[in-house]
Design an enzyme around this catalytic site. Structure first.
Site, PDB file in Angstrom:
ATOM      1  N   LYS A   1      90.803  95.223 112.046  1.00  0.00           N
ATOM      2  CA  LYS A   1      90.964  94.248 113.134  1.00  0.00           C
ATOM      3  C   LYS A   1      91.230  94.943 114.469  1.00  0.00           C
ATOM      4  O   LYS A   1      90.918  94.398 115.523  1.00  0.00           O
ATOM      5  CB  LYS A   1      92.112  93.284 112.829  1.00  0.00           C
ATOM      6  CG  LYS A   1      91.990  92.499 111.526  1.00  0.00           C
ATOM      7  CD  LYS A   1      90.892  91.463 111.582  1.00  0.00           C
ATOM      8  CE  LYS A   1      90.945  90.481 110.403  1.00  0.00           C
ATOM      9  NZ  LYS A   1      90.638  91.064 109.089  1.00  0.00           N
TER      10      LYS A   1
HETATM   11  C1  LIG Z   1      89.744  90.699 108.027  1.00  0.00           C
HETATM   12  C2  LIG Z   1      89.518  91.667 106.925  1.00  0.00           C
HETATM   13  C3  LIG Z   1      88.350  91.641 106.117  1.00  0.00           C
HETATM   14  C4  LIG Z   1      87.289  90.569 106.252  1.00  0.00           C
HETATM   15  O1  LIG Z   1      86.522  90.684 107.432  1.00  0.00           O
HETATM   16  P1  LIG Z   1      85.681  89.451 107.986  1.00  0.00           P
HETATM   17  O2  LIG Z   1      85.175  89.866 109.314  1.00  0.00           O
HETATM   18  O3  LIG Z   1      86.656  88.313 108.078  1.00  0.00           O
HETATM   19  O4  LIG Z   1      84.585  89.167 107.009  1.00  0.00           O
HETATM   20  C5  LIG Z   1      88.197  92.622 105.152  1.00  0.00           C
HETATM   21  N1  LIG Z   1      89.146  93.569 104.948  1.00  0.00           N
HETATM   22  C6  LIG Z   1      90.282  93.623 105.695  1.00  0.00           C
HETATM   23  C7  LIG Z   1      91.302  94.687 105.412  1.00  0.00           C
HETATM   24  C8  LIG Z   1      90.511  92.685 106.709  1.00  0.00           C
HETATM   25  O5  LIG Z   1      91.665  92.745 107.432  1.00  0.00           O
END
Ligand SMILES: *Cc1c(COP(=O)(O)O)cnc(C)c1O
Length: 498
Positions: A110
């Site tokens: 993120k």
């Molecule tokens: C948010 C997240 C995901 C999923 O990503 P999306 O863009 O929502 O498909 C996968 N792994 C981790 C560790 C995340 O924080």
């Protein structure tokens, strides 16, 4: 370049307008009117990650000045924020090249978008008619809240309040948030579950009284969640960056295709890969990896989206989601930008919990390959990959690895794969330690003991942001009931103003 809504009922806007408002007034998501094309390695091969990001942002954010773009990219991906590397590619087998997206301040992917979004938003507000400061409101089940706090901390012109469910986040995630530093950050525990916090935040966005009270304080509310184009566009960068790295290492020749494997929840990360494909990145298949909440697997195989199934709590919690909001952008592109069709599918989803887009099945199965992995497979994969390669996977990345193996077995792997790693294994230390050491190994140990244990057992260094957490002091102790969230926000802002 202008931006339009997937539902076709909103006026066009600039990229700054799309970023400022997050979501179109007709309930749709913003999309650029045309997709720029990538003409090869030239702008990228010699550039560091910041330069690669600046090139891509300039393609989409045409109403930002070159100075705003390079300044934002340099600040977001500085060596202070990403001390080791920004998005390194680690080759583990001749076909598997792991793209590590967790070297930022919160040890999860993120950060790649939430380090940049605050800068983009600050300029977007300055370009708008009203020169108010922005109040970011976030409800989080864990990763997004911490990444948003780190991204917005001390960004001029912004305040941020994060609500988390008092008993709904892991001890490590809670500790990450309550020790957050910065002069514009606020963290509040809500006495309730994540849905209560989420519902409360949505009610605040919609409340006239609350927004009027903010306006009197010179503030306007906004959102940092993944429907904002400003959160999506930074995610295209690392796909081009990884491909460029593979070309530089002679793993592929320019123009040769790669597979891209993504552990998927809200469909933001893999949608970014899809836009990279539309821009001309040579992609063979986009492999969408899901956990037991496998709504996307059925959808990408059949075109039928049906959320009417039990919600499963898994070891990869950031992928526990049944309504993946960014699918709407995919539907828009694959239907030939048919906003009437998109609007009716979304109406059906809201009213019945399902829609039938089977007219798109051929395209979906042509572009995507998809499968899912359960918790047992996830733990086995972590253990086996560590034994065979000495490499630690977090549970989300392990889901991707497991699904990639199914893909390779079913299809034969004809080209190299970029496998996206979304979190540091230390962020989900309990599951990783369980996979390596078994139940007896983890019993009765707290989060910090498990981090140390994992580091000792593997010789892997603990990421600095997680290592430093232990000595931090608690700075945020506010607790409120779901009904008092608005009052709590205003009182935090007023205390700070004194
Ligand atoms: C948010 C997240 C995901 C999923 O990503 P999306 O863009 O929502 O498909 C996968 N792994 C981790 C560790 C995340 O924080």
């Amino acid at each position: 370049m202008e931006y339009i809504s997937t539902r076709g009922m909103s006026p066009t806007t600039s990229s700054a307008g799309a970023i400022r408002t997050g979501m179109a007034p007709d309930g749709g998501l913003y999309i650029p009117t045309s997709i720029p094309t990538w003409r090869g390695p030239e702008p990228l091969s010699a550039a560091a990650y910041q330069g690669r990001a600046a090139w891509l942002l300039a393609e989409f954010l045409t109403d930002y000045t070159p100075g705003e773009i390079t300044g934002s990219a340099a600040a977001a991906y500085s060596s202070e924020k990403f001390p080791e590397a920004v998005a390194p590619v680690r080759t583990l087998t001749p076909s598997i090249h792991v793209l590590e997206l967790w070297h930022g301040p919160t040890s999860a992917f993120k950060d790649m978008a939430l380090q940049l979004l605050p800068h983009l938003l600050r300029y977007a507000v300055a370009k708008g008619e009203k020169q108010q400061r922005t109040l970011i409101l976030v409800a989080t089940s864990g990763d997004t809240g911490k990444a948003a706090l780190e991204g917005f901390r001390d960004v001029p012109g912004t305040e941020i309040v994060v609500f988390y469910p008092a008993r709904g986040v892991s001890p490590m995630q809670q500790w990450q948030m309550v020790t957050q530093e910065g002069n514009n950050v606020h963290v509040v525990a809500v006495e309730g579950n994540f849905d209560d916090a989420q519902r409360g935040v949505k009610a605040l966005f919609a409340s006239r009284d609350f927004n009027a009270a903010l306006a009197r304080r010179g503030l306007q509310s906004s959102s940092a969640n993944s429907i904002n184009w400003g959160r999506l566009v930074p995610q295209l960068v690392y796909y081009f960056s990884a491909y460029t790295d593979l070309v530089a290492r002679s793993i592929v020749r320019q123009g040769e295709p790669v597979d891209i494997v993504v552990p998927t929840g809200n469909f933001g990360n893999i949608l970014a890969a899809f836009y990279a494909l539309l821009m001309g990145l040579p992609v063979h298949k986009l492999v969408c990896a899901a956990n037991a909440n496998n709504v996307l697997v059925d959808f990408l195989r059949t075109g039928i989206y049906d959320r009417r199934r039990p919600f499963v709590k898994t070891l990869s919690p950031s992928m526990d989601i049944l309504v993946s909001s960014n699918v709407e952008r995919l539907l828009f592109e694959l239907s030939g930008r048919d906003s009437r069709a998109v609007a009716s599918w979304m109406e059906s989803l809201a009213a019945e919990g399902a829609y039938d887009a089977s007219s798109l099945t051929e395209q979906l199965t042509d572009i995507f390959w998809t499968d899912w992995a359960g918790d047992d497979e996830t733990l086995q994969t972590i253990g086996r990959v560590y034994q065979e390669h000495g490499y630690l996977l977090d549970p989300h990345t392990a889901v991707a690895w497991s699904v990639y193996e199914k893909y390779a077995a079913a299809r034969g792997s004809s080209c190299p794969a970029i496998l996206v790693s979304t979190a540091s294994p230390f962020k989900f230390n309990r599951s990783v330690a369980l996979a390596l050491l078994g139940e007896e190994g983890v019993q009765g140990k707290d989060e910090f003991e498990l981090v140390d244990l994992l580091a000792r057992h593997t010789g892997w260094p603990v990421p600095v942001p997680l290592r430093d957490l232990k000595g931090k002091s608690v700075r945020h102790k506010t607790v409120c009931s779901p009904g008092d969230m608005g009052k709590t926000v205003l009182s935090l802002l007023d205390q700070q103003a004194k």
